[in-house]
Scaffold this motif. Sequence first.
Motif, short mmCIF file in Angstrom:
data_model
loop_
_atom_site.label_atom_id
_atom_site.label_comp_id
_atom_site.label_asym_id
_atom_site.label_seq_id
_atom_site.Cartn_x
_atom_site.Cartn_y
_atom_site.Cartn_z
N ARG A 1 33.56 -68.08 -77.82
CA ARG A 1 34.35 -68.35 -76.61
C ARG A 1 34.19 -67.26 -75.57
NH1 ARG A 1 38.57 -69.19 -80.40
NH2 ARG A 1 39.46 -67.22 -79.71
N THR B 1 53.23 -70.43 -82.56
CA THR B 1 53.76 -71.69 -82.05
C THR B 1 53.96 -71.62 -80.53
OG1 THR B 1 54.87 -72.16 -84.14
CG2 THR B 1 55.69 -73.35 -82.21
N ASN C 1 50.53 -71.80 -78.83
CA ASN C 1 49.97 -73.15 -78.87
C ASN C 1 50.73 -74.10 -77.94
OD1 ASN C 1 47.66 -73.22 -80.64
ND2 ASN C 1 49.04 -72.69 -82.33
N THR C 2 52.05 -73.92 -77.85
CA THR C 2 52.85 -74.72 -76.94
C THR C 2 52.50 -74.41 -75.50
OG1 THR C 2 54.65 -74.69 -78.56
CG2 THR C 2 55.23 -75.34 -76.31
N LEU D 1 49.65 -73.15 -74.40
CA LEU D 1 48.30 -73.68 -74.20
C LEU D 1 48.34 -75.16 -73.82
CD1 LEU D 1 45.66 -73.22 -77.06
CD2 LEU D 1 45.57 -75.04 -75.39
N ALA D 2 49.09 -75.94 -74.59
CA ALA D 2 49.19 -77.37 -74.31
C ALA D 2 49.87 -77.61 -72.96
CB ALA D 2 49.96 -78.07 -75.42
N GLY D 3 50.87 -76.78 -72.65
CA GLY D 3 51.53 -76.89 -71.36
C GLY D 3 50.58 -76.59 -70.21
N LEU E 1 47.45 -76.99 -70.08
CA LEU E 1 46.46 -78.07 -69.91
C LEU E 1 47.04 -79.25 -69.13
CD1 LEU E 1 44.65 -78.13 -73.38
CD2 LEU E 1 43.76 -77.26 -71.22
N ARG E 2 48.35 -79.26 -68.90
CA ARG E 2 48.98 -80.35 -68.14
C ARG E 2 49.44 -79.91 -66.75
NH1 ARG E 2 52.77 -83.53 -72.49
NH2 ARG E 2 51.21 -83.67 -74.12
N GLU E 3 49.33 -78.65 -66.45
CA GLU E 3 49.82 -78.16 -65.15
C GLU E 3 48.89 -78.60 -64.02
OE1 GLU E 3 52.67 -77.03 -64.78
OE2 GLU E 3 53.22 -76.36 -66.80
N MET F 1 46.26 -75.97 -63.16
CA MET F 1 45.55 -75.63 -64.39
C MET F 1 44.43 -74.61 -64.15
SD MET F 1 43.63 -78.35 -66.91
CE MET F 1 42.23 -77.79 -67.90
N MET G 1 45.28 -71.23 -64.73
CA MET G 1 45.76 -70.92 -66.08
C MET G 1 44.63 -70.62 -67.06
SD MET G 1 48.77 -71.22 -65.04
CE MET G 1 49.57 -70.72 -66.56
N ALA G 2 43.40 -70.51 -66.60
CA ALA G 2 42.26 -70.37 -67.52
C ALA G 2 42.40 -69.15 -68.44
CB ALA G 2 40.96 -70.30 -66.73
N ILE H 1 45.16 -69.71 -71.00
CA ILE H 1 44.70 -70.59 -72.09
C ILE H 1 43.83 -69.80 -73.07
CG2 ILE H 1 43.20 -72.56 -72.60
CD1 ILE H 1 44.13 -73.77 -69.88
N ILE I 1 44.77 -68.93 -77.11
CA ILE I 1 43.94 -69.29 -78.27
C ILE I 1 43.71 -68.07 -79.16
CG2 ILE I 1 41.68 -70.16 -79.02
CD1 ILE I 1 41.53 -71.75 -76.39
N MET J 1 57.14 -77.78 -71.78
CA MET J 1 56.87 -78.66 -72.92
C MET J 1 57.04 -77.93 -74.25
SD MET J 1 53.37 -80.54 -73.94
CE MET J 1 52.97 -78.98 -74.74
N ALA K 1 51.94 -77.95 -82.69
CA ALA K 1 52.47 -77.14 -81.59
C ALA K 1 51.69 -77.42 -80.30
CB ALA K 1 52.39 -75.66 -81.93
N ARG K 2 50.45 -77.84 -80.42
CA ARG K 2 49.66 -78.20 -79.24
C ARG K 2 49.83 -79.67 -78.87
NH1 ARG K 2 45.44 -75.57 -82.08
NH2 ARG K 2 44.53 -77.61 -82.47
N LEU L 1 36.57 -73.94 -69.26
CA LEU L 1 37.55 -73.08 -68.58
C LEU L 1 36.97 -72.43 -67.33
CD1 LEU L 1 39.37 -71.33 -71.58
CD2 LEU L 1 40.25 -73.15 -70.13
N MET M 1 37.75 -78.23 -63.76
CA MET M 1 38.46 -77.92 -65.00
C MET M 1 39.58 -78.91 -65.29
SD MET M 1 40.37 -74.30 -65.85
CE MET M 1 41.80 -74.31 -66.95
N GLN M 2 40.25 -79.36 -64.25
CA GLN M 2 41.33 -80.34 -64.39
C GLN M 2 40.87 -81.59 -65.17
OE1 GLN M 2 43.76 -79.00 -62.15
NE2 GLN M 2 45.42 -80.22 -63.04
N ALA N 1 40.61 -81.28 -69.45
CA ALA N 1 41.75 -80.95 -70.32
C ALA N 1 41.61 -81.55 -71.72
CB ALA N 1 43.05 -81.40 -69.67
#
Lengths: 110, 110, 110, 110
Positions: free
Chosen positions: A60, B19, B22-23, B25-27, B29-31, B34, B37-38, B41, B45, C1, C59-60, D29, D34-35, D38
């Motif tokens: 990565r 946790t 990971n939460t 990270l998932a958030g 990816l929806r912003e 985004m 946020m690279a 993210i 990880i 989230m 969590a993701r 990333l 990037m959007q 996801a």
Amino acid sequence: MTPTLSYQACIDACNACATACNTCLAGCLREEDMQMMARCIALDIDCAAICQLTASAMARNSEMARHLARVCGEVCLACANECVQHHHDHCQRCADACRQCAAACEAVNR
Amino acid sequence: MTPTLSYQACIDACNACATACNTCLAGCLREEDMQMMARCIALDIDCAAICQLTASAMARNSEMARHLARVCGEVCLACANECVQHHHDHCQRCADACRQCAAACEAVNR
Amino acid sequence: MTPTLSYQACIDACNACATACNTCLAGCLREEDMQMMARCIALDIDCAAICQLTASAMARNSEMARHLARVCGEVCLACANECVQHHHDHCQRCADACRQCAAACEAVNR
Amino acid sequence: MTPTLSYQACIDACNACATACNTCLAGCLREEDMQMMARCIALDIDCAAICQLTASAMARNSEMARHLARVCGEVCLACANECVQHHHDHCQRCADACRQCAAACEAVNR
């Protein structure tokens, strides 16, 4: 974007080392002198885990990759030093893979 | 054999931090922002991975546990410093969890 | 989230199970009848690994989470069935944690 | 004890796939679109994780290895199907690696 050349060599060494550690671990669990292999098993588990994590971080291009490679190299050396004391084939091969991975981790940090 | 008391607190902090990362990270990816946020993210990880590895090593009472906790704490701080700059709830919560985990990792090494 | 409620319970069960498996593993490596514990050690390793991976995926809010939870539950049951046959405290506690995690993984898939 | 021949091919495919997924993730990333990436990022994370876990289980000759390889193959296919839709080099290479790993996982279960 592909991992940089020096990272790729270290990723390969980490993957080879993780496989050698897991193979050694499984071998130890079948040995008649399994009681003697407890520390070897414990270090095999640690070493396989940090090798996989470090390989992922390098793939990565993580800003933490070099940092993680440093610790990875140290765990590899500890595992090599334990494995080399046992005559089982899987231990000797694991010691070799650990030493090569430790060298690759050091090269990444130079 | 149960993990020692100080380890147990750090295991809990590592699990909570993984946790939260990971939460987050998932958030991310929806912003809608985004793109911004690279780095968040990427560090989420790294941080989730080293937190899980460190929690496992402590639960096994590994001789490498303190060593891994030191690196874990450093990755947590890097992640906290990035997350705290973003106003998203998941980033702020992640920054908190990272700081608490960094403190727990430091406590283990005292 | 934040992870959905049902996921959060399963994440907690996965983390508790991973810790119990790693603790059991370390305990087995110190037992005088370690030779008898080989399969327990092997399943502890498998179970801790899939529990951590599943906790992360939930969590993701991963689209693969339910799928992974199904396999996780099966590995937990295999580990529980082995652990419950041994009288060591760490084995009995691990069997309990494995059964609870298997139930939580099943609940997620209902 | 070395991993059986068919396992070794699958271990190699899993490691190559994990590296390709992590490389793709890092590439995503940095993309301007990037959007759009996801779901690709999310599946890369899932796929890299299950590939590493499956490689480890096979190297340990785990009784769970075939079972894990089945799920691994399914995650690989999901990731390949997403990656193939994007024109980025890292996505196309990742799709290839995922398909090869899915085939190797299937071969192990025949």
